[in-house]
Design a protein around this motif. Structure first.
Motif, PDB file in Angstrom:
ATOM      1  N   VAL A  92       0.872  -1.170   0.000  1.00 39.73           N
ATOM      2  CA  VAL A  92       0.000   0.000   0.000  1.00 39.73           C
ATOM      3  C   VAL A  92       0.910   1.220   0.000  1.00 39.73           C
ATOM      4  CG1 VAL A  92      -1.849   1.240   1.188  1.00 39.73           C
ATOM      5  CG2 VAL A  92      -1.785  -1.265   1.264  1.00 39.73           C
ATOM      6  N   PHE A  93       0.645   2.172  -0.877  1.00 40.29           N
ATOM      7  CA  PHE A  93       1.600   3.263  -1.066  1.00 40.29           C
ATOM      8  C   PHE A  93       0.895   4.566  -1.404  1.00 40.29           C
ATOM      9  CE2 PHE A  93       1.046   0.673  -4.826  1.00 40.29           C
ATOM     10  CZ  PHE A  93       0.752   1.596  -5.828  1.00 40.29           C
ATOM     11  N   THR A  94       1.665   5.643  -1.420  1.00 41.40           N
ATOM     12  CA  THR A  94       1.154   6.965  -1.758  1.00 41.40           C
ATOM     13  C   THR A  94       2.064   7.578  -2.820  1.00 41.40           C
ATOM     14  OG1 THR A  94       2.468   8.285  -0.215  1.00 41.40           O
ATOM     15  CG2 THR A  94       0.508   7.194   0.683  1.00 41.40           C
ATOM     16  N   PRO A  95       1.643   8.658  -3.450  1.00 40.06           N
ATOM     17  CA  PRO A  95       2.508   9.317  -4.436  1.00 40.06           C
ATOM     18  C   PRO A  95       3.869   9.734  -3.865  1.00 40.06           C
ATOM     19  CG  PRO A  95       0.270  10.120  -4.676  1.00 40.06           C
ATOM     20  CD  PRO A  95       0.289   9.249  -3.436  1.00 40.06           C
ATOM     21  N   TYR A 151      -1.199  -2.377  -4.535  1.00 40.58           N
ATOM     22  CA  TYR A 151      -0.795  -3.352  -5.544  1.00 40.58           C
ATOM     23  C   TYR A 151      -1.373  -4.682  -5.087  1.00 40.58           C
ATOM     24  CZ  TYR A 151       2.314  -5.974  -8.706  1.00 40.58           C
ATOM     25  OH  TYR A 151       2.814  -6.799  -9.691  1.00 40.58           O
ATOM     26  N   PRO A 152      -2.510  -5.074  -5.654  1.00 41.99           N
ATOM     27  CA  PRO A 152      -3.309  -6.137  -5.030  1.00 41.99           C
ATOM     28  C   PRO A 152      -2.689  -7.526  -5.039  1.00 41.99           C
ATOM     29  CG  PRO A 152      -4.248  -5.492  -7.144  1.00 41.99           C
ATOM     30  CD  PRO A 152      -3.144  -4.532  -6.856  1.00 41.99           C
ATOM     31  N   LYS A 153      -2.905  -8.205  -3.913  1.00 40.12           N
ATOM     32  CA  LYS A 153      -2.623  -9.632  -3.826  1.00 40.12           C
ATOM     33  C   LYS A 153      -3.817 -10.375  -4.398  1.00 40.12           C
ATOM     34  CE  LYS A 153       0.553 -10.543  -0.008  1.00 40.12           C
ATOM     35  NZ  LYS A 153       0.694 -11.214   1.301  1.00 40.12           N
ATOM     36  N   GLU A 154      -3.528 -11.481  -5.045  1.00 40.21           N
ATOM     37  CA  GLU A 154      -4.615 -12.250  -5.634  1.00 40.21           C
ATOM     38  C   GLU A 154      -4.555 -13.695  -5.182  1.00 40.21           C
ATOM     39  OE1 GLU A 154      -5.408 -11.629  -9.802  1.00 40.21           O
ATOM     40  OE2 GLU A 154      -4.187  -9.813  -9.792  1.00 40.21           O
ATOM     41  N   ASN A 155      -5.727 -14.272  -4.987  1.00 43.72           N
ATOM     42  CA  ASN A 155      -5.862 -15.686  -4.656  1.00 43.72           C
ATOM     43  C   ASN A 155      -6.531 -16.382  -5.835  1.00 43.72           C
ATOM     44  OD1 ASN A 155      -7.616 -18.036  -3.591  1.00 43.72           O
ATOM     45  ND2 ASN A 155      -6.212 -17.674  -1.891  1.00 43.72           N
ATOM     46  N   PRO A 156      -5.961 -17.518  -6.281  1.00 42.90           N
ATOM     47  CA  PRO A 156      -6.517 -18.195  -7.461  1.00 42.90           C
ATOM     48  C   PRO A 156      -7.997 -18.545  -7.325  1.00 42.90           C
ATOM     49  CG  PRO A 156      -4.424 -19.182  -6.811  1.00 42.90           C
ATOM     50  CD  PRO A 156      -4.795 -18.213  -5.741  1.00 42.90           C
ATOM     51  N   LYS A 157      -8.438 -18.785  -6.093  1.00 39.63           N
ATOM     52  CA  LYS A 157      -9.825 -19.221  -5.890  1.00 39.63           C
ATOM     53  C   LYS A 157     -10.784 -18.074  -5.628  1.00 39.63           C
ATOM     54  CE  LYS A 157      -8.645 -23.852  -4.177  1.00 39.63           C
ATOM     55  NZ  LYS A 157      -8.750 -24.800  -3.041  1.00 39.63           N
ATOM     56  N   ASN A 187      -0.808  -2.229   6.673  1.00 44.70           N
ATOM     57  CA  ASN A 187      -0.182  -1.586   5.511  1.00 44.70           C
ATOM     58  C   ASN A 187      -0.908  -0.308   5.123  1.00 44.70           C
ATOM     59  OD1 ASN A 187       1.686  -3.650   5.395  1.00 44.70           O
ATOM     60  ND2 ASN A 187       0.615  -4.789   3.814  1.00 44.70           N
ATOM     61  N   ILE A 188      -2.236  -0.327   5.253  1.00 44.55           N
ATOM     62  CA  ILE A 188      -3.008   0.888   4.982  1.00 44.55           C
ATOM     63  C   ILE A 188      -2.625   1.980   5.976  1.00 44.55           C
ATOM     64  CG2 ILE A 188      -5.312   1.915   4.921  1.00 44.55           C
ATOM     65  CD1 ILE A 188      -6.385  -0.861   4.136  1.00 44.55           C
ATOM     66  N   ALA A 189      -2.583   1.619   7.253  1.00 48.34           N
ATOM     67  CA  ALA A 189      -2.269   2.597   8.299  1.00 48.34           C
ATOM     68  C   ALA A 189      -0.878   3.179   8.114  1.00 48.34           C
ATOM     69  CB  ALA A 189      -2.398   1.941   9.675  1.00 48.34           C
ATOM     70  N   LYS A 190       0.083   2.332   7.728  1.00 49.91           N
ATOM     71  CA  LYS A 190       1.451   2.825   7.503  1.00 49.91           C
ATOM     72  C   LYS A 190       1.492   3.812   6.346  1.00 49.91           C
ATOM     73  CE  LYS A 190       3.529  -1.246   7.399  1.00 49.91           C
ATOM     74  NZ  LYS A 190       4.621  -2.266   7.299  1.00 49.91           N
ATOM     75  N   ALA A 191       0.715   3.538   5.300  1.00 56.15           N
ATOM     76  CA  ALA A 191       0.678   4.455   4.162  1.00 56.15           C
ATOM     77  C   ALA A 191       0.054   5.794   4.567  1.00 56.15           C
ATOM     78  CB  ALA A 191      -0.105   3.831   3.005  1.00 56.15           C
ATOM     79  N   VAL A 192      -1.018   5.739   5.369  1.00 55.34           N
ATOM     80  CA  VAL A 192      -1.654   6.970   5.850  1.00 55.34           C
ATOM     81  C   VAL A 192      -0.676   7.763   6.712  1.00 55.34           C
ATOM     82  CG1 VAL A 192      -3.479   7.894   7.336  1.00 55.34           C
ATOM     83  CG2 VAL A 192      -3.993   6.038   5.743  1.00 55.34           C
ATOM     84  N   ALA A 193       0.048   7.073   7.596  1.00 59.06           N
ATOM     85  CA  ALA A 193       1.006   7.736   8.482  1.00 59.06           C
ATOM     86  C   ALA A 193       2.117   8.401   7.672  1.00 59.06           C
ATOM     87  CB  ALA A 193       1.591   6.727   9.473  1.00 59.06           C
ATOM     88  N   LYS A 194       2.576   7.720   6.646  1.00 60.10           N
ATOM     89  CA  LYS A 194       3.630   8.282   5.801  1.00 60.10           C
ATOM     90  C   LYS A 194       3.123   9.502   5.046  1.00 60.10           C
ATOM     91  CE  LYS A 194       7.262   6.791   2.642  1.00 60.10           C
ATOM     92  NZ  LYS A 194       7.851   5.636   1.931  1.00 60.10           N
ATOM     93  N   LYS A 195       1.907   9.396   4.552  1.00 56.96           N
ATOM     94  CA  LYS A 195       1.305  10.512   3.819  1.00 56.96           C
ATOM     95  C   LYS A 195       1.163  11.744   4.704  1.00 56.96           C
ATOM     96  CE  LYS A 195      -2.930  11.732   1.316  1.00 56.96           C
ATOM     97  NZ  LYS A 195      -4.297  11.301   0.981  1.00 56.96           N
TER      98      LYS A 195
END
Length: 198
Positions: free
Chosen positions: A16-19, A54-60, A70-78
């Protein structure tokens, strides 16, 4: 855009990232444009304004929801704020309890807020600096977990589980932090950091 996507790939699916993570590669306008194009191509997803996945995908089951941490870390960085996992979530992340907290709470020196990403609710709770010892580190997570569990629940099994997850770096940090913690926690920290190799 190629350089930006290369960096995204290098961080792996689930990132999860920001510009702000790409401003060394171009201007903010250029980065925003590149991320918008990547979203249009469905290579990445926009979670909310200024936060991408950048999404993780599950075959099923297909695309997986992003990790709240990861969301919270991106918000904190932003927002350029400190971030620490709260007690209940800390204990869960360390495997000290199987109970998944109903609300994902993070402690911060920033403004209190609640954000929603899909069906995920993340609460940011403001604390004074004294409540954010070791913020953003594994040591800080350990401290919050101990506070949450309380003195009476800190048995030898819990202490051993924590020992197995820390290395010399965390031992040194915990030893440095312990005198800023409540008195009841200090002997518990001593038990955790001694004989860690066993």
């Amino acid at each position: 855009m190629n350089k930006i996507f290369t960096r995204i790939i290098s961080n792996g699916r689930g990132w999860v990232f920001t510009p702000r993570d790409f401003l060394d590669l171009g201007s903010r306008v250029a980065v925003d444009h590149a991320l918008s194009r990547l979203c249009s191509q469905k290579k990445i997803r926009r979670l909310k304004r200024g936060i991408y996945y950048y999404p993780k995908e599950n075959p099923k089951i297909g695309i997986l929801s992003p990790n709240p941490y990861n969301i919270a870390k991106a918000v904190a960085k932003k927002k350029n704020i400190k971030l620490q996992v709260s007690g209940a979530y800390s204990a869960n992340l360390l495997g000290l309890t199987e109970q998944i907290p109903a609300k994902i709470v993070f402690l911060t020196d920033g403004n209190p807020q609640i954000i929603h990403v899909g069906n995920i609710e993340i609460q940011f709770k403001h604390l004074r600096p004294s409540g954010l010892i070791g913020a953003g580190s594994l040591s800080g997570t350990v401290i919050q977990a101990i506070k949450y569990l309380g003195k009476d629940n800190m048995n030898s099994d819990i202490i051993q589980k924590i020992r197995k997850q820390i290395v010399e770096k965390e031992k040194i940090e915990l030893n440095n932090y312990k005198f800023d913690l409540p008195g009841w926690m200090q002997p518990i920290i001593d038990q955790i950091i001694k004989n860690n190799s066993k």
